[in-house]
Motif scaffolding. Structure first.
Motif, PDB file in Angstrom:
ATOM      1  N   GLN A 203       0.830  -1.203   0.000  1.00 57.37           N
ATOM      2  CA  GLN A 203       0.000   0.000   0.000  1.00 57.37           C
ATOM      3  C   GLN A 203       0.867   1.257   0.000  1.00 57.37           C
ATOM      4  O   GLN A 203       0.544   2.243  -0.654  1.00 57.37           O
ATOM      5  CB  GLN A 203      -0.894  -0.034   1.237  1.00 57.37           C
ATOM      6  N   LYS A 204       1.979   1.216   0.727  1.00 62.75           N
ATOM      7  CA  LYS A 204       2.889   2.363   0.797  1.00 62.75           C
ATOM      8  C   LYS A 204       3.853   2.420  -0.387  1.00 62.75           C
ATOM      9  O   LYS A 204       4.588   3.387  -0.541  1.00 62.75           O
ATOM     10  CB  LYS A 204       3.704   2.312   2.093  1.00 62.75           C
ATOM     11  N   GLY A 205       3.855   1.360  -1.207  1.00 60.97           N
ATOM     12  CA  GLY A 205       4.702   1.344  -2.386  1.00 60.97           C
ATOM     13  C   GLY A 205       6.155   1.019  -2.112  1.00 60.97           C
ATOM     14  O   GLY A 205       7.030   1.365  -2.904  1.00 60.97           O
ATOM     15  N   PHE A 206       6.423   0.340  -0.998  1.00 55.39           N
ATOM     16  CA  PHE A 206       7.793  -0.028  -0.655  1.00 55.39           C
ATOM     17  C   PHE A 206       8.123  -1.413  -1.182  1.00 55.39           C
ATOM     18  O   PHE A 206       7.297  -2.317  -1.101  1.00 55.39           O
ATOM     19  CB  PHE A 206       8.009  -0.060   0.864  1.00 55.39           C
ATOM     20  N   SER A 207       9.334  -1.572  -1.659  1.00 64.87           N
ATOM     21  CA  SER A 207       9.847  -2.908  -1.932  1.00 64.87           C
ATOM     22  C   SER A 207      10.314  -3.483  -0.599  1.00 64.87           C
ATOM     23  O   SER A 207      10.448  -2.757   0.394  1.00 64.87           O
ATOM     24  CB  SER A 207      11.031  -2.838  -2.901  1.00 64.87           C
ATOM     25  N   GLN A 208      10.582  -4.773  -0.573  1.00 67.06           N
ATOM     26  CA  GLN A 208      11.133  -5.360   0.654  1.00 67.06           C
ATOM     27  C   GLN A 208      12.458  -4.692   0.987  1.00 67.06           C
ATOM     28  O   GLN A 208      12.740  -4.424   2.151  1.00 67.06           O
ATOM     29  CB  GLN A 208      11.338  -6.871   0.493  1.00 67.06           C
ATOM     30  N   GLU A 209      13.249  -4.420  -0.024  1.00 71.68           N
ATOM     31  CA  GLU A 209      14.551  -3.779   0.176  1.00 71.68           C
ATOM     32  C   GLU A 209      14.390  -2.390   0.788  1.00 71.68           C
ATOM     33  O   GLU A 209      15.113  -2.025   1.719  1.00 71.68           O
ATOM     34  CB  GLU A 209      15.293  -3.687  -1.159  1.00 71.68           C
ATOM     35  N   ALA A 210      13.446  -1.603   0.275  1.00 67.55           N
ATOM     36  CA  ALA A 210      13.239  -0.250   0.781  1.00 67.55           C
ATOM     37  C   ALA A 210      12.750  -0.270   2.228  1.00 67.55           C
ATOM     38  O   ALA A 210      13.209   0.522   3.058  1.00 67.55           O
ATOM     39  CB  ALA A 210      12.244   0.501  -0.101  1.00 67.55           C
ATOM     40  N   LEU A 211      11.827  -1.163   2.533  1.00 67.85           N
ATOM     41  CA  LEU A 211      11.335  -1.272   3.910  1.00 67.85           C
ATOM     42  C   LEU A 211      12.454  -1.700   4.846  1.00 67.85           C
ATOM     43  O   LEU A 211      12.627  -1.128   5.925  1.00 67.85           O
ATOM     44  CB  LEU A 211      10.174  -2.258   3.999  1.00 67.85           C
ATOM     45  N   ALA A 212      13.239  -2.676   4.423  1.00 66.99           N
ATOM     46  CA  ALA A 212      14.354  -3.152   5.239  1.00 66.99           C
ATOM     47  C   ALA A 212      15.351  -2.033   5.525  1.00 66.99           C
ATOM     48  O   ALA A 212      15.812  -1.869   6.656  1.00 66.99           O
ATOM     49  CB  ALA A 212      15.047  -4.311   4.531  1.00 66.99           C
ATOM     50  N   GLU A 213      15.646  -1.255   4.502  1.00 63.41           N
ATOM     51  CA  GLU A 213      16.587  -0.147   4.662  1.00 63.41           C
ATOM     52  C   GLU A 213      16.072   0.874   5.669  1.00 63.41           C
ATOM     53  O   GLU A 213      16.803   1.337   6.533  1.00 63.41           O
ATOM     54  CB  GLU A 213      16.829   0.512   3.308  1.00 63.41           C
ATOM     55  N   ARG A 214      14.799   1.197   5.575  1.00 65.55           N
ATOM     56  CA  ARG A 214      14.199   2.175   6.502  1.00 65.55           C
ATOM     57  C   ARG A 214      14.186   1.670   7.936  1.00 65.55           C
ATOM     58  O   ARG A 214      14.258   2.444   8.871  1.00 65.55           O
ATOM     59  CB  ARG A 214      12.780   2.517   6.068  1.00 65.55           C
ATOM     60  N   MET A 215      14.083   0.345   8.095  1.00 62.48           N
ATOM     61  CA  MET A 215      14.013  -0.244   9.428  1.00 62.48           C
ATOM     62  C   MET A 215      15.378  -0.662   9.967  1.00 62.48           C
ATOM     63  O   MET A 215      15.497  -1.038  11.131  1.00 62.48           O
ATOM     64  CB  MET A 215      13.086  -1.462   9.407  1.00 62.48           C
ATOM     65  N   GLY A 216      16.387  -0.649   9.114  1.00 61.20           N
ATOM     66  CA  GLY A 216      17.716  -1.044   9.558  1.00 61.20           C
ATOM     67  C   GLY A 216      17.882  -2.550   9.721  1.00 61.20           C
ATOM     68  O   GLY A 216      18.625  -3.003  10.593  1.00 61.20           O
ATOM     69  N   VAL A 217      17.175  -3.304   8.880  1.00 55.12           N
ATOM     70  CA  VAL A 217      17.283  -4.763   8.895  1.00 55.12           C
ATOM     71  C   VAL A 217      17.589  -5.230   7.475  1.00 55.12           C
ATOM     72  O   VAL A 217      17.595  -4.445   6.539  1.00 55.12           O
ATOM     73  CB  VAL A 217      15.980  -5.436   9.412  1.00 55.12           C
ATOM     74  N   SER A 218      17.811  -6.516   7.320  1.00 50.02           N
ATOM     75  CA  SER A 218      18.090  -7.049   5.985  1.00 50.02           C
ATOM     76  C   SER A 218      16.793  -7.303   5.219  1.00 50.02           C
ATOM     77  O   SER A 218      15.731  -7.467   5.810  1.00 50.02           O
ATOM     78  CB  SER A 218      18.876  -8.358   6.085  1.00 50.02           C
ATOM     79  N   ARG A 219      16.918  -7.357   3.905  1.00 50.51           N
ATOM     80  CA  ARG A 219      15.764  -7.678   3.072  1.00 50.51           C
ATOM     81  C   ARG A 219      15.278  -9.087   3.388  1.00 50.51           C
ATOM     82  O   ARG A 219      14.090  -9.372   3.375  1.00 50.51           O
ATOM     83  CB  ARG A 219      16.127  -7.567   1.583  1.00 50.51           C
ATOM     84  N   GLN A 220      16.220  -9.968   3.710  1.00 47.67           N
ATOM     85  CA  GLN A 220      15.863 -11.339   4.050  1.00 47.67           C
ATOM     86  C   GLN A 220      14.996 -11.390   5.300  1.00 47.67           C
ATOM     87  O   GLN A 220      14.093 -12.224   5.389  1.00 47.67           O
ATOM     88  CB  GLN A 220      17.120 -12.200   4.246  1.00 47.67           C
ATOM     89  N   ALA A 221      15.240 -10.501   6.258  1.00 47.07           N
ATOM     90  CA  ALA A 221      14.423 -10.449   7.474  1.00 47.07           C
ATOM     91  C   ALA A 221      12.983 -10.090   7.120  1.00 47.07           C
ATOM     92  O   ALA A 221      12.038 -10.735   7.587  1.00 47.07           O
ATOM     93  CB  ALA A 221      14.992  -9.449   8.472  1.00 47.07           C
TER      94      ALA A 221
END
Length: 49
Positions: free
Chosen positions: A13-31
């Motif tokens: 809904q927010k238009g984030f990729s897993q990578e973008a969300l992970a980056e914003r949260m300070g975690v890995s995309r795999q997480a």
């Protein structure tokens, strides 16, 4: 609705990729991928973010 379903819904809904969300949260995309697939759950500090 489960946590993983809600996370996926909100991320899309927010238009984030897993990578973008992970980056914003300070975690890995795999997480993020594991959270969305139900293989793992975020710790309490990540839930606050």
């Amino acid at each position: 609705m489960t946590f993983q379903e809600r996370l996926l819904q909100l991320r899309r809904q927010k238009g984030f990729s897993q990578e973008a969300l992970a980056e914003r949260m300070g975690v890995s995309r795999q997480a993020v991928s594991k959270w969305e697939s139900g293989l793992a759950n975020p710790d309490i500090n990540n839930l606050v973010l």
